[in-house]
Scaffold this motif. Structure first.
Motif, PDB file in Angstrom:
ATOM      1  N   LEU A   8      21.139  18.849 -12.295  1.00 20.81           N
ATOM      2  CA  LEU A   8      20.649  19.300 -13.594  1.00 20.81           C
ATOM      3  C   LEU A   8      21.027  20.756 -13.837  1.00 20.81           C
ATOM      4  O   LEU A   8      21.481  21.110 -14.932  1.00 20.81           O
ATOM      5  CB  LEU A   8      19.123  19.127 -13.671  1.00 20.81           C
ATOM      6  CG  LEU A   8      18.447  19.675 -14.926  1.00 20.81           C
ATOM      7  CD1 LEU A   8      19.020  19.056 -16.197  1.00 20.81           C
ATOM      8  CD2 LEU A   8      16.945  19.468 -14.839  1.00 20.81           C
ATOM      9  N   VAL A   9      20.875  21.591 -12.836  1.00 20.87           N
ATOM     10  CA  VAL A   9      21.242  23.004 -12.972  1.00 20.87           C
ATOM     11  C   VAL A   9      22.736  23.138 -13.273  1.00 20.87           C
ATOM     12  O   VAL A   9      23.137  23.913 -14.149  1.00 20.87           O
ATOM     13  CB  VAL A   9      20.852  23.813 -11.720  1.00 20.87           C
ATOM     14  CG1 VAL A   9      21.466  25.203 -11.748  1.00 20.87           C
ATOM     15  CG2 VAL A   9      19.344  23.897 -11.596  1.00 20.87           C
ATOM     16  N   GLN A  10      23.573  22.371 -12.580  1.00 18.21           N
ATOM     17  CA  GLN A  10      25.010  22.420 -12.838  1.00 18.21           C
ATOM     18  C   GLN A  10      25.326  22.014 -14.270  1.00 18.21           C
ATOM     19  O   GLN A  10      26.133  22.665 -14.945  1.00 18.21           O
ATOM     20  CB  GLN A  10      25.757  21.499 -11.878  1.00 18.21           C
ATOM     21  CG  GLN A  10      25.870  22.047 -10.486  1.00 18.21           C
ATOM     22  CD  GLN A  10      26.624  21.078  -9.578  1.00 18.21           C
ATOM     23  OE1 GLN A  10      26.475  19.863  -9.669  1.00 18.21           O
ATOM     24  NE2 GLN A  10      27.423  21.644  -8.692  1.00 18.21           N
ATOM     25  N   GLN A  15      26.657  23.458 -19.877  1.00 15.68           N
ATOM     26  CA  GLN A  15      26.338  23.382 -21.302  1.00 15.68           C
ATOM     27  C   GLN A  15      26.189  24.771 -21.915  1.00 15.68           C
ATOM     28  O   GLN A  15      26.566  24.987 -23.065  1.00 15.68           O
ATOM     29  CB  GLN A  15      25.043  22.595 -21.512  1.00 15.68           C
ATOM     30  CG  GLN A  15      24.683  22.439 -22.981  1.00 15.68           C
ATOM     31  CD  GLN A  15      23.388  21.698 -23.199  1.00 15.68           C
ATOM     32  OE1 GLN A  15      22.802  21.157 -22.271  1.00 15.68           O
ATOM     33  NE2 GLN A  15      22.943  21.657 -24.426  1.00 15.68           N
ATOM     34  N   THR A  16      25.660  25.706 -21.162  1.00 15.51           N
ATOM     35  CA  THR A  16      25.426  27.051 -21.697  1.00 15.51           C
ATOM     36  C   THR A  16      26.583  28.013 -21.423  1.00 15.51           C
ATOM     37  O   THR A  16      26.464  29.208 -21.688  1.00 15.51           O
ATOM     38  CB  THR A  16      24.120  27.629 -21.105  1.00 15.51           C
ATOM     39  OG1 THR A  16      24.221  27.674 -19.681  1.00 15.51           O
ATOM     40  CG2 THR A  16      22.919  26.806 -21.543  1.00 15.51           C
ATOM     41  N   SER A  25      33.516  19.351 -24.127  1.00 17.01           N
ATOM     42  CA  SER A  25      33.039  19.498 -25.491  1.00 17.01           C
ATOM     43  C   SER A  25      31.564  19.822 -25.437  1.00 17.01           C
ATOM     44  O   SER A  25      30.884  19.515 -24.462  1.00 17.01           O
ATOM     45  CB  SER A  25      33.261  18.220 -26.303  1.00 17.01           C
ATOM     46  OG  SER A  25      32.356  17.222 -25.896  1.00 17.01           O
ATOM     47  N   ALA A  26      31.050  20.433 -26.488  1.00 18.30           N
ATOM     48  CA  ALA A  26      29.637  20.782 -26.525  1.00 18.30           C
ATOM     49  C   ALA A  26      28.781  19.519 -26.457  1.00 18.30           C
ATOM     50  O   ALA A  26      27.764  19.485 -25.768  1.00 18.30           O
ATOM     51  CB  ALA A  26      29.328  21.579 -27.781  1.00 18.30           C
ATOM     52  N   GLU A  27      29.207  18.468 -27.162  1.00 17.26           N
ATOM     53  CA  GLU A  27      28.430  17.231 -27.182  1.00 17.26           C
ATOM     54  C   GLU A  27      28.430  16.564 -25.805  1.00 17.26           C
ATOM     55  O   GLU A  27      27.411  16.058 -25.354  1.00 17.26           O
ATOM     56  CB  GLU A  27      28.974  16.273 -28.235  1.00 17.26           C
ATOM     57  CG  GLU A  27      28.081  15.085 -28.497  1.00 17.26           C
ATOM     58  CD  GLU A  27      26.678  15.469 -28.958  1.00 17.26           C
ATOM     59  OE1 GLU A  27      25.732  14.777 -28.548  1.00 17.26           O
ATOM     60  OE2 GLU A  27      26.521  16.443 -29.713  1.00 17.26           O
ATOM     61  N   LEU A  28      29.566  16.582 -25.132  1.00 15.31           N
ATOM     62  CA  LEU A  28      29.643  16.004 -23.788  1.00 15.31           C
ATOM     63  C   LEU A  28      28.756  16.778 -22.825  1.00 15.31           C
ATOM     64  O   LEU A  28      28.055  16.190 -22.009  1.00 15.31           O
ATOM     65  CB  LEU A  28      31.087  15.986 -23.296  1.00 15.31           C
ATOM     66  CG  LEU A  28      31.328  15.373 -21.924  1.00 15.31           C
ATOM     67  CD1 LEU A  28      30.875  13.916 -21.892  1.00 15.31           C
ATOM     68  CD2 LEU A  28      32.792  15.456 -21.564  1.00 15.31           C
ATOM     69  N   SER A  29      28.759  18.100 -22.932  1.00 15.67           N
ATOM     70  CA  SER A  29      27.923  18.918 -22.064  1.00 15.67           C
ATOM     71  C   SER A  29      26.450  18.635 -22.304  1.00 15.67           C
ATOM     72  O   SER A  29      25.662  18.559 -21.367  1.00 15.67           O
ATOM     73  CB  SER A  29      28.195  20.404 -22.311  1.00 15.67           C
ATOM     74  OG  SER A  29      29.503  20.724 -21.910  1.00 15.67           O
ATOM     75  N   LYS A  30      26.074  18.479 -23.558  1.00 16.62           N
ATOM     76  CA  LYS A  30      24.686  18.173 -23.889  1.00 16.62           C
ATOM     77  C   LYS A  30      24.302  16.806 -23.336  1.00 16.62           C
ATOM     78  O   LYS A  30      23.205  16.630 -22.790  1.00 16.62           O
ATOM     79  CB  LYS A  30      24.476  18.215 -25.397  1.00 16.62           C
ATOM     80  CG  LYS A  30      23.051  18.015 -25.813  1.00 16.62           C
ATOM     81  CD  LYS A  30      22.904  18.172 -27.311  1.00 16.62           C
ATOM     82  CE  LYS A  30      21.461  17.983 -27.728  1.00 16.62           C
ATOM     83  NZ  LYS A  30      21.284  18.146 -29.172  1.00 16.62           N
TER      84      LYS A  30
END
Length: 68
Positions: A8-10, A15-16, A25-30
């Protein structure tokens, strides 16, 4: 639990933008963060069940008092 928290931390760092690798992509990271958060949540549910702990009551006792 520790392994799931590490994942989760990774995902959160990715994401950030605080991870070494660039997010695809931002959506994939989210989505990755959401999946890892779900893993941690469900692992806790399973652990509480195994230890015969009423997690709902524990949350009420620990956190809901602040809403009063």
């Amino acid at each position: 639990l520790q392994e799931e928290l590490g994942e989760l931390v990774q995902a959160y760092l990715n994401q950030t933008g605080r991870n070494r690798r660039k997010p695809e992509s931002a959506e994939l990271s989210k989505e990755e963060t959401a999946q890892e958060l779900a893993d941690v949540f469900c692992f806790n549910l399973l652990l509480a069940n195994k230890l015969d702990i009423d997690l709902e009551q524990a949350v009420k006792d620990k956190w809901m008092k602040y809403l009063e």
